[in-house]
Write an enzyme that holds these catalytic residues in place. Sequence first.
Site, PDB file in Angstrom:
ATOM      1  N   GLU A  86       3.630  -6.392  -2.737  1.00 41.28           N
ATOM      2  CA  GLU A  86       2.552  -6.147  -1.773  1.00 41.28           C
ATOM      3  C   GLU A  86       1.380  -5.476  -2.474  1.00 41.28           C
ATOM      4  OE1 GLU A  86       1.889  -3.803   2.482  1.00 41.28           O
ATOM      5  OE2 GLU A  86       3.514  -3.201   1.142  1.00 41.28           O
ATOM      6  N   LYS A 122      -0.582 -10.682   7.068  1.00 40.34           N
ATOM      7  CA  LYS A 122       0.371  -9.834   7.775  1.00 40.34           C
ATOM      8  C   LYS A 122      -0.007  -9.674   9.239  1.00 40.34           C
ATOM      9  CE  LYS A 122       2.727  -5.361   7.442  1.00 40.34           C
ATOM     10  NZ  LYS A 122       2.780  -4.048   6.771  1.00 40.34           N
ATOM     11  N   CYS A 179       6.265  -6.075   3.919  1.00 40.31           N
ATOM     12  CA  CYS A 179       6.664  -4.690   4.139  1.00 40.31           C
ATOM     13  C   CYS A 179       7.381  -4.496   5.475  1.00 40.31           C
ATOM     14  CB  CYS A 179       5.432  -3.781   4.021  1.00 40.31           C
ATOM     15  SG  CYS A 179       5.829  -2.012   3.985  1.00 40.31           S
TER      16      CYS A 179
END
Length: 512
Positions: free
Chosen positions: A265, A335, A387
């Site tokens: 990430e 995301k 994440c």
Amino acid sequence: MDLNAIAGSRWPRLVLAFLAGASTSLAFAPYSLWSVYPIAIALSLWLSQGLSPKAAFGHWLSFGFGSFAFGISWVHVSIDRFGGLPLVVSLSLMALLALYLALYPALAGMLYARLKTAHALPNLLLLFPALWILTEWARGWMLTGFPWLWAGYSQTDGPLLPLAAFIGVQGIGALVLVCAGALALLSQKRGLPLAFLLPVLALLVFMANRFPQVERSGETLKVLLVQGNIPQSMKWEPEQLWPTMLKYMDLSRPHADADIILWPEAAIPAPESMVADFLDNANRVANLNNNAIITGIISHQDNHWYNSLIVLGNHHEKVQQEPDYEANGTNRFRKHHLLPIGEFVPFESLLRPLAPFFNLPMSSFSRGDYLQPNLLAAGFQLAPAICYEIAFPEQLRQNVTEHTDLLLTVSNDAWFGESNGPLQHMEIARMRSAELGRPLLRATNNGVTAVVDEFGQISEAVPQFETQVLKADVALTKGTTLFARTGHLPLYLLCVLIVLAAWGYRRKQAHR
């Protein structure tokens, strides 16, 4: 110690409930003492018998506060190290978060006290598990959701993990709570439910292992996961940008035979437009080597910033080609499930002026779509989660198709130092593989970087807090699990029906 005397006295009972809740942290990584969870719940059920709904709320609030104050104490690491707040303030914020999360088990306990009947078996084996699972679902949804420490995750290293492919983490959690109810019945000298339940569960696990829903296709691919181990204090410093990018490239270069190279990430800690030359060069290198590089990066489009994954090099197949790097192309993932404070600030006009903690780097992201196409890399399809998103099973499930080859997650857990947080995060990621029957690649900045097989077991990993690369041959699978087809919806509907039946029965009894 006279437990009956403690159960009958308010403050000692609340203290014991707090300690029982605190003990549940031992059921999760890194301790993985899975049997602690049902025992702690059973003890708290026994202590709360006969309480009014109001008293039960306070009892389970104490249990929940103990559970979260210890279970997610790692959250304090990021507040303390990077928040710029006095210790007393950061500890107070941590306590407020734990108290908020404790409201959900408190609600379950209160409703249980209100709806339970004189019949202990359906109360403990059906009603209480149903209420607990529904309040866990609510905790995973309200205010963007925080599904950490769901009961089912206590079984990631427990005997019930093979059932994840059929009923998911929440289904496993329901079985854990049924076991807790059966243990609580022992206090009433009713051992038959537990004596019946244990062989049934053993048989179910045996059948799940004996007849898996997915099988290996015989195809493998070579992957390289790069753990850059960039200190969080340096990651967003402008002068560290080029050294960071070159570090990832240098670590990857000796392993050009890999089909897919995965960086974590925000491995490139800069807006995509600022590093277009570097990305174009990396794209050409990947094309020259017939592979694909997947990297986390910050992307920008139409005045919106996104925490993204992009694919450089080969997309549809392994072949030398010469297309230029395409900014804001289609083969990317943005995301969706953003982390409060870390990636967006609720009530930001009020909170941002208060402290540096509310102005962390890159805390103004926009959401990507809930449903997005799989990433294409070297001819393989990967369903990604960035994440925190890996903790939301339904979101990942709905983005997996019959053509998905791999699950993919990237993270930067350096925010949480040497705490239990990154290990719990890895535990959660493993459950997604077990549910969906697909191998999972997990690349992180400083650990845990690992490859997980289709049964949720770590097949290869590298140590935390070291600059490392993980090279592995990953066996692909075919087939679809029951959970991939149905998700948690059947379980949630069953829980609702159980609660409605209990409510209807109580109303009927009240009108007699």
